[in-house]
Design a protein around this motif. Structure first.
Motif, PDB file in Angstrom:
ATOM      1  N   PRO A   1      11.976   3.010 -12.093  1.00 11.98           N
ATOM      2  CA  PRO A   1      11.944   3.838 -10.887  1.00 11.98           C
ATOM      3  C   PRO A   1      10.650   4.378 -10.310  1.00 11.98           C
ATOM      4  CG  PRO A   1      12.578   5.046 -12.693  1.00 11.98           C
ATOM      5  CD  PRO A   1      12.325   3.627 -13.515  1.00 11.98           C
ATOM      6  N   VAL A   2      10.615   4.642  -9.260  1.00  7.50           N
ATOM      7  CA  VAL A   2       9.490   5.180  -8.441  1.00  7.50           C
ATOM      8  C   VAL A   2       9.690   6.907  -8.560  1.00  7.50           C
ATOM      9  CG1 VAL A   2       8.074   5.518  -6.585  1.00  7.50           C
ATOM     10  CG2 VAL A   2       8.863   3.212  -7.143  1.00  7.50           C
ATOM     11  N   PRO A   3       8.653   7.682  -8.783  1.00  4.23           N
ATOM     12  CA  PRO A   3       8.775   9.147  -9.027  1.00  4.23           C
ATOM     13  C   PRO A   3       8.953   9.420  -7.684  1.00  4.23           C
ATOM     14  CG  PRO A   3       6.660   8.188  -9.824  1.00  4.23           C
ATOM     15  CD  PRO A   3       7.346   7.229  -9.322  1.00  4.23           C
TER      16      PRO A   3
ATOM     17  N   GLY B   1       0.028  -3.633  -6.630  1.00  4.75           N
ATOM     18  CA  GLY B   1      -1.248  -3.660  -7.361  1.00  4.75           C
ATOM     19  C   GLY B   1      -2.171  -4.863  -6.928  1.00  4.75           C
ATOM     20  N   GLY B   2      -2.057  -5.848  -6.116  1.00  2.00           N
ATOM     21  CA  GLY B   2      -2.740  -6.895  -6.044  1.00  2.00           C
ATOM     22  C   GLY B   2      -2.244  -8.228  -5.524  1.00  2.00           C
TER      23      GLY B   2
ATOM     24  N   MET C   1       0.738  -1.240  -0.166  1.00  2.00           N
ATOM     25  CA  MET C   1       0.061   0.016   0.197  1.00  2.00           C
ATOM     26  C   MET C   1       1.122   1.146  -0.113  1.00  2.00           C
ATOM     27  SD  MET C   1      -2.917  -1.206   2.770  1.00  2.00           S
ATOM     28  CE  MET C   1      -3.181   0.574   2.927  1.00  2.00           C
ATOM     29  N   THR C   2       2.000   1.385   0.593  1.00  2.00           N
ATOM     30  CA  THR C   2       3.126   2.368   0.644  1.00  2.00           C
ATOM     31  C   THR C   2       3.713   2.791  -0.603  1.00  2.00           C
ATOM     32  OG1 THR C   2       3.619   1.699   3.133  1.00  2.00           O
ATOM     33  CG2 THR C   2       5.149   3.467   1.680  1.00  2.00           C
ATOM     34  N   VAL C   3       4.146   1.409  -1.213  1.00  3.94           N
ATOM     35  CA  VAL C   3       4.362   1.690  -2.666  1.00  3.94           C
ATOM     36  C   VAL C   3       3.275   2.185  -3.730  1.00  3.94           C
ATOM     37  CG1 VAL C   3       5.695   0.547  -4.547  1.00  3.94           C
ATOM     38  CG2 VAL C   3       6.260  -0.143  -2.385  1.00  3.94           C
ATOM     39  N   GLU C   4       2.122   1.579  -3.592  1.00  2.00           N
ATOM     40  CA  GLU C   4       0.968   1.863  -4.429  1.00  2.00           C
ATOM     41  C   GLU C   4       0.795   3.441  -4.180  1.00  2.00           C
ATOM     42  OE1 GLU C   4      -0.609  -2.565  -4.254  1.00  2.00           O
ATOM     43  OE2 GLU C   4      -1.570  -0.954  -2.956  1.00  2.00           O
TER      44      GLU C   4
END
Length: 411
Positions: free
Chosen positions: A338-340, A178-179, A101-104
């Protein structure tokens, strides 16, 4: 530990010297841990004793410190999830879900309703497993082994459900960004239904063994208490805070995974003692059963993961046959996507309280900074305050009722 082994500057050495000067009585030092069957993990309490009575205490943590936060700075986001398993290993799926959930949240991914309901089911099963351990071990620490052995077989049934869903039992590595990695099988839902049908009668019988048991009540009522004001000042969350009379639950205060869709109560105690912590956890098990049943009855249709191919591993059969799937698989596993730049905090209601992930990213393939807010580490600081003036046997049951898990204490 012998008094002679204490350095002269140690505050206990000074206390012992002062006490001897006052009235000639002798204090002693007792090492409760780090390797002691009553500590429920590898951590230490140095207790200053006057016979059986505890005068003061000093806790030491870090015996199994594994530098998870520093390791996370060098791991792709997917590989951090296996670190969360090793926090409170009694309820790993809650830890896993909190991290996804943190990454999402950092990525701005919207999760399908079905995924949210499936996550609620697995988290509430994990909460039940966690409370089974804590409540039954409280019985063991007061001399009642029967209840522990009786309910532990149903913790095993929860592990069989985990195994059916993801193939793992204790350290589950449950889910994906994502799931879930696959749709739940009919066998998983069947095992959940069987658990819901059988477990309530067993849990009711377990409560009957201890809740009105005179020996258990004498050992726990008025023992290891903490006021609501002091619990808040220490930063208590979860069952230990609610046992002190504070109605605070992340699932209600900051709903996630559609918890607002379900009807359930928040059990609250009055005195913040061992008995209240025991009864609050027992009552939470009943609420978790209610939530799981509602989630099954209202389960929405839809996919088992969000449509985010750049972050969600493609099916293995596609990887073997499709070049685009192979490329995505390689880039995701190796952390090439990468993550923004962002800064987020995501709390979940863990088995022991507010488990939070504070994540800072800088556009690279690994977290720039990640902090685990572990509820055990925070409320353990109050332990020595809670046992002062009590007997040594009271210190054991107090530690048991707080459910301090060493893996969560030392990240």
């Amino acid at each position: 530990m012998s008094d002679l082994l204490l350095p002269p500057e140690h505050r206990y050495a000074k206390l012992i010297e002062a006490r001897l000067k006052e009235d000639g009585t002798e204090l002693s030092i007792l090492n409760l841990g780090p390797t002691h069957p009553a500590t429920h993990g590898i951590f230490q309490n140095i207790l200053l004793m006057d016979g059986e009575k505890i005068i003061d205490g000093e806790g030491t943590v870090g015996y199994i410190h594994r530098a998870f936060e520093k390791i996370a700075e060098n791991r792709p986001f997917y590989q951090v999830n296996v670190l969360t398993d090793r926090l409170n290993y009694c309820s790993s799926p809650i830890n896993n879900t909190g991290w996804w959930m943190t990454v999402e949240k950092a990525l701005g991914i919207e999760i399908p309703k079905r995924v949210q309901y499936l996550r609620v089911i697995i988290m509430e099963l994990a909460r039940i497993a966690d409370h089974i351990i804590c409540s039954s071990v409280m019985g063991v620490d007061t001399g009642a082994l029967t209840g522990f052995l009786y309910v532990f077989q149903y913790r095993e049934k929860i592990y069989e459900i985990y195994e059916e869903i993801c193939g793992a039992r204790l350290t589950t590595n449950m889910g994906r960004i994502g799931g879930f990695e696959r749709e739940w099988s009919p066998a998983a839902f069947r095992k959940i239904d069987e658990f819901l049908a059988e477990f309530p009668a067993i849990w009711k019988e377990f409560e009957g063994l201890l809740e009105r048991n005179r020996i258990f009540m004498d050992r726990t009522i008025g023992v290891g208490g903490i006021t609501a004001e002091k619990a808040i000042s220490y930063g208590f969350t979860g069952p230990n805070l609610r046992a002190a009379g504070v109605d605070y639950d992340i699932r209600v205060m900051q709903p996630y995974c559609s918890y607002e869709d379900f009807e359930f109560d928040i059990p609250v105690g009055q005195n913040g003692d061992c008995y209240d912590r025991f009864t609050v956890r027992n009552a939470e098990v009943w609420e978790s059963l209610k939530i799981i049943r509602q989630a099954l009855d209202k389960m929405p249709e839809g996919p088992y993961h969000a449509d985010v191919p750049e972050y969600y591993l493609p099916p293995k059969e596609d990887v073997y046959q499709n070049m685009e799937a192979l490329i995505y698989h390689f880039k995701i596993v190796m952390g090439e996507i990468p993550v923004p730049n962002t800064e987020v905090y995501q709390p979940v209601e863990g088995g022991n309280g507010e488990l939070g992930y504070y994540l800072i990213t800088n556009g690279s393939r690994t977290p720039y900074r990640l902090h685990f807010r572990r509820p055990c580490f925070i409320y353990y600081q109050a332990y020595n305050d809670m046992v002062q003036g009590q007997m040594l046997s009271d210190a054991i049951i107090t530690l048991s009722s707080m459910n301090v898990i060493a893996g969560e204490l030392d990240a």
